[in-house]
Write a protein that holds these residues in place. Structure first.
Motif, PDB file in Angstrom:
ATOM      1  N   VAL A   1      40.289  46.891  34.787  1.00  0.00           N
ATOM      2  CA  VAL A   1      41.093  47.924  34.123  1.00  0.00           C
ATOM      3  C   VAL A   1      42.075  48.554  35.108  1.00  0.00           C
ATOM      4  O   VAL A   1      43.248  48.763  34.789  1.00  0.00           O
ATOM      5  CB  VAL A   1      40.179  48.999  33.482  1.00  0.00           C
ATOM      6  CG1 VAL A   1      40.984  50.207  33.037  1.00  0.00           C
ATOM      7  CG2 VAL A   1      39.402  48.405  32.320  1.00  0.00           C
ATOM      8  N   VAL A   2      41.613  48.842  36.315  1.00  0.00           N
ATOM      9  CA  VAL A   2      42.461  49.533  37.287  1.00  0.00           C
ATOM     10  C   VAL A   2      43.534  48.607  37.852  1.00  0.00           C
ATOM     11  O   VAL A   2      44.714  48.974  37.907  1.00  0.00           O
ATOM     12  CB  VAL A   2      41.602  50.129  38.428  1.00  0.00           C
ATOM     13  CG1 VAL A   2      42.470  50.652  39.552  1.00  0.00           C
ATOM     14  CG2 VAL A   2      40.710  51.237  37.893  1.00  0.00           C
ATOM     15  N   PHE A   3      43.154  47.399  38.287  1.00  0.00           N
ATOM     16  CA  PHE A   3      44.098  46.516  38.979  1.00  0.00           C
ATOM     17  C   PHE A   3      44.749  45.490  38.070  1.00  0.00           C
ATOM     18  O   PHE A   3      45.797  44.950  38.408  1.00  0.00           O
ATOM     19  CB  PHE A   3      43.386  45.798  40.128  1.00  0.00           C
ATOM     20  CG  PHE A   3      42.902  46.738  41.199  1.00  0.00           C
ATOM     21  CD1 PHE A   3      43.785  47.401  42.018  1.00  0.00           C
ATOM     22  CD2 PHE A   3      41.549  46.955  41.370  1.00  0.00           C
ATOM     23  CE1 PHE A   3      43.342  48.262  42.995  1.00  0.00           C
ATOM     24  CE2 PHE A   3      41.088  47.819  42.348  1.00  0.00           C
ATOM     25  CZ  PHE A   3      41.982  48.468  43.160  1.00  0.00           C
ATOM     26  N   GLY A   4      44.138  45.170  36.972  1.00  0.00           N
ATOM     27  CA  GLY A   4      44.678  44.156  36.077  1.00  0.00           C
ATOM     28  C   GLY A   4      44.196  42.773  36.465  1.00  0.00           C
ATOM     29  O   GLY A   4      43.927  42.509  37.629  1.00  0.00           O
ATOM     30  N   PRO A   5      44.092  41.886  35.497  1.00  0.00           N
ATOM     31  CA  PRO A   5      43.541  40.552  35.773  1.00  0.00           C
ATOM     32  C   PRO A   5      44.433  39.686  36.668  1.00  0.00           C
ATOM     33  O   PRO A   5      43.953  38.806  37.359  1.00  0.00           O
ATOM     34  CB  PRO A   5      43.382  39.930  34.393  1.00  0.00           C
ATOM     35  CG  PRO A   5      44.283  40.702  33.503  1.00  0.00           C
ATOM     36  CD  PRO A   5      44.392  42.075  34.093  1.00  0.00           C
ATOM     37  N   LYS A   6      45.734  39.932  36.685  1.00  0.00           N
ATOM     38  CA  LYS A   6      46.626  39.121  37.509  1.00  0.00           C
ATOM     39  C   LYS A   6      46.561  39.528  38.977  1.00  0.00           C
ATOM     40  O   LYS A   6      46.806  38.722  39.865  1.00  0.00           O
ATOM     41  CB  LYS A   6      48.059  39.241  37.009  1.00  0.00           C
ATOM     42  CG  LYS A   6      48.271  38.611  35.661  1.00  0.00           C
ATOM     43  CD  LYS A   6      49.705  38.717  35.214  1.00  0.00           C
ATOM     44  CE  LYS A   6      49.879  38.099  33.833  1.00  0.00           C
ATOM     45  NZ  LYS A   6      51.259  38.235  33.354  1.00  0.00           N
TER      46      LYS A   6
END
Length: 65
Positions: free
Chosen positions: A15-20
Motif C-alpha cells: 500500500v505504501v510503496f506500490g507493487p511496481k
C-alpha cells in the motif's frame, strides 16, 4: 513474528510503496546489506587514505581563496 504479522507488514508495504516499486526497493536493500557484510568481513583502513585527507584540505583552501 509469525505468518499473520508478516502478511500484515507485506500488505502495508504494498500500500505504501506500490507493487511496481517493491522490487526496486528490495534490490536496493539487498545491495546495501551485501555491501555492509563485505565491509564487515574486509574493513578498509583509514591509514591507507590519510594522504587523501591532506589533499582535500589543500583543495578546500584553494576554493576559499
Amino acid at each position: 513474528m509469525g505468518l499473520p504479522e508478516l502478511a500484515v507488514i507485506g500488505v502495508i508495504a504494498v500500500v505504501v510503496f506500490g507493487p511496481k516499486k517493491l522490487p526496486e526497493l528490495g534490490s536496493a536493500v539487498g545491495k546495501a546489506l551485501r555491501g555492509f557484510k563485505q565491509e564487515m568481513n574486509n574493513p578498509s583502513s583509514d591509514e591507507e587514505s590519510s594522504d587523501g585527507g591532506e589533499d582535500a584540505e589543500k583543495v578546500a583552501e584553494k576554493d576559499a581563496a
